[in-house]
Design an enzyme around this catalytic site. Structure first.
Site, short mmCIF file in Angstrom:
data_model
loop_
_atom_site.label_atom_id
_atom_site.label_comp_id
_atom_site.label_asym_id
_atom_site.label_seq_id
_atom_site.Cartn_x
_atom_site.Cartn_y
_atom_site.Cartn_z
N ASP A 51 36.35 51.37 40.21
CA ASP A 51 37.75 51.80 40.27
C ASP A 51 37.96 53.02 39.37
OD1 ASP A 51 37.61 50.53 37.83
OD2 ASP A 51 39.20 49.07 38.24
N SER A 52 36.90 53.45 38.69
CA SER A 52 36.90 54.72 37.97
C SER A 52 37.10 55.89 38.95
CB SER A 52 35.60 54.92 37.19
OG SER A 52 34.48 54.51 37.95
N ASP A 90 34.38 47.35 42.88
CA ASP A 90 35.44 46.82 42.01
C ASP A 90 36.63 46.33 42.82
OD1 ASP A 90 34.56 46.97 39.39
OD2 ASP A 90 35.13 49.07 39.15
N LYS A 120 33.19 43.14 41.94
CA LYS A 120 33.25 43.01 40.49
C LYS A 120 34.70 42.79 40.06
CE LYS A 120 32.38 46.57 37.50
NZ LYS A 120 33.61 46.68 36.70
N GLU A 122 37.28 42.02 36.50
CA GLU A 122 37.39 42.08 35.05
C GLU A 122 38.02 40.80 34.50
OE1 GLU A 122 39.52 45.55 33.76
OE2 GLU A 122 38.19 46.94 34.81
N GLU A 189 31.27 46.15 28.38
CA GLU A 189 31.71 47.52 28.10
C GLU A 189 32.22 47.67 26.67
OE1 GLU A 189 34.59 51.09 29.83
OE2 GLU A 189 34.26 49.30 31.04
#
Length: 271
Positions: A51-52, A90, A120, A122, A189
């Site tokens: 999602d970067s 993501d 993925k 978070e 991270e």
């Protein structure tokens, strides 16, 4: 025969076997077909459609604005290119938090519409139900602990996480929760290197670090940062392998001056 073996698809199983063998896992992000082709041919084990993309492709300040539809579009482009790498996508902000049914629907859409191999998410304990529900549907999940950029407004800063004892203890608990829930791997991270080592040694599933030191089972970087496409972003954990910003910028300037001077196209560059 060896050529055929070379192109054997990396799976979640392969990644877990790599940890057992002590073989490091190399992961990079990609968001489009051209870049993913290069990254895949370069021998990367895992391609993360991060999602970067919200930052590096769309110019947003955070990862929050990117939508599920946009993530699927990026994922489709990457999957068309990846012949060998495991492609992980993501789940974007708002597509899974607090609602495991919505989380499952988001994951199903990504898998069906893009052909990716895993998703993925978070977070730790707070997303356990979503992780379990997605895995029950047969979709592999990679976890993400430490600095979780989708929670940036809660943290208020992008500094190193889990330096305090309480947060470090929660991270140690969270990775066990994710392992028990069935995650095949977890990204760590921006946490202290020694904590990452302790956490990596405490679980059977591989850890992939970004700014988490050398003891993780693998490493990931954002491709645009690693090849110097982004200008001015130089955190301590980033090793920049190229300076493409200046090289491409220079090429553009030369092209512009060639066009202005009537030098391009020349007699060999016409029909």
């Amino acid at each position: 025969m060896s050529v055929h073996k070379e192109l054997k698809r990396i799976t979640t199983n392969t990644i877990q076997e790599m940890k057992q063998k002590g073989e490091k896992i190399a992961m990079l992000t990609s968001y489009d077909y051209s870049m993913a082709t290069i990254v895949d041919e370069g021998g990367v084990d895992v391609i993360l459609v991060g999602d970067s993309a919200s930052n590096v492709m769309a110019g947003h300040e955070t990862t929050l604005p990117i939508t599920l539809d946009q993530m699927i579009y990026h994922a489709q482009s990457v999957v068309r290119a990846a012949k060998r790498a495991l492609v992980v996508v993501d789940l974007p902000f708002g597509s899974y938090q607090g609602n495991s049914k919505e989380a499952l629907n988001s994951a199903i859409r990504i898998m069906k519409e893009s052909g990716a191999h895993a998703v993925k998410l978070e977070g730790g304990l707070e997303i356990r139900e979503s992780v379990e529900r997605i895995i029950t549907a047969g979709i592999p999940v990679m976890g993400h602990l430490g600095l979780t950029p989708q929670s940036i407004y809660k943290f208020g800063t992008y500094t190193v996480r889990a330096k305090e004892q309480a947060e470090a203890e929660k991270l140690k608990d969270d990775i066990k929760v994710l392992q028990e829930a069935g995650c095949f791997s977890v990204v760590l991270e921006k946490i202290p290197a020694l904590l990452a080592k302790e956490v990596t040694d405490s679980v059977k599933i591989p850890t992939i670090g970004i700014g988490a030191g050398p003891y993780c089972d693998g490493q990931v970087l954002v491709i645009n940062d690693m090849i110097g496409l982004t200008k001015g972003f130089k955190p301590r954990f980033l090793r920049q392998y190229l300076n493409l910003f200046d090289q491409i910028n220079g090429a553009v300037k030369t092209y512009v001056s060639d066009v202005k001077a009537g030098d391009f196209p020349n007699s060999k560059e016409q029909y």
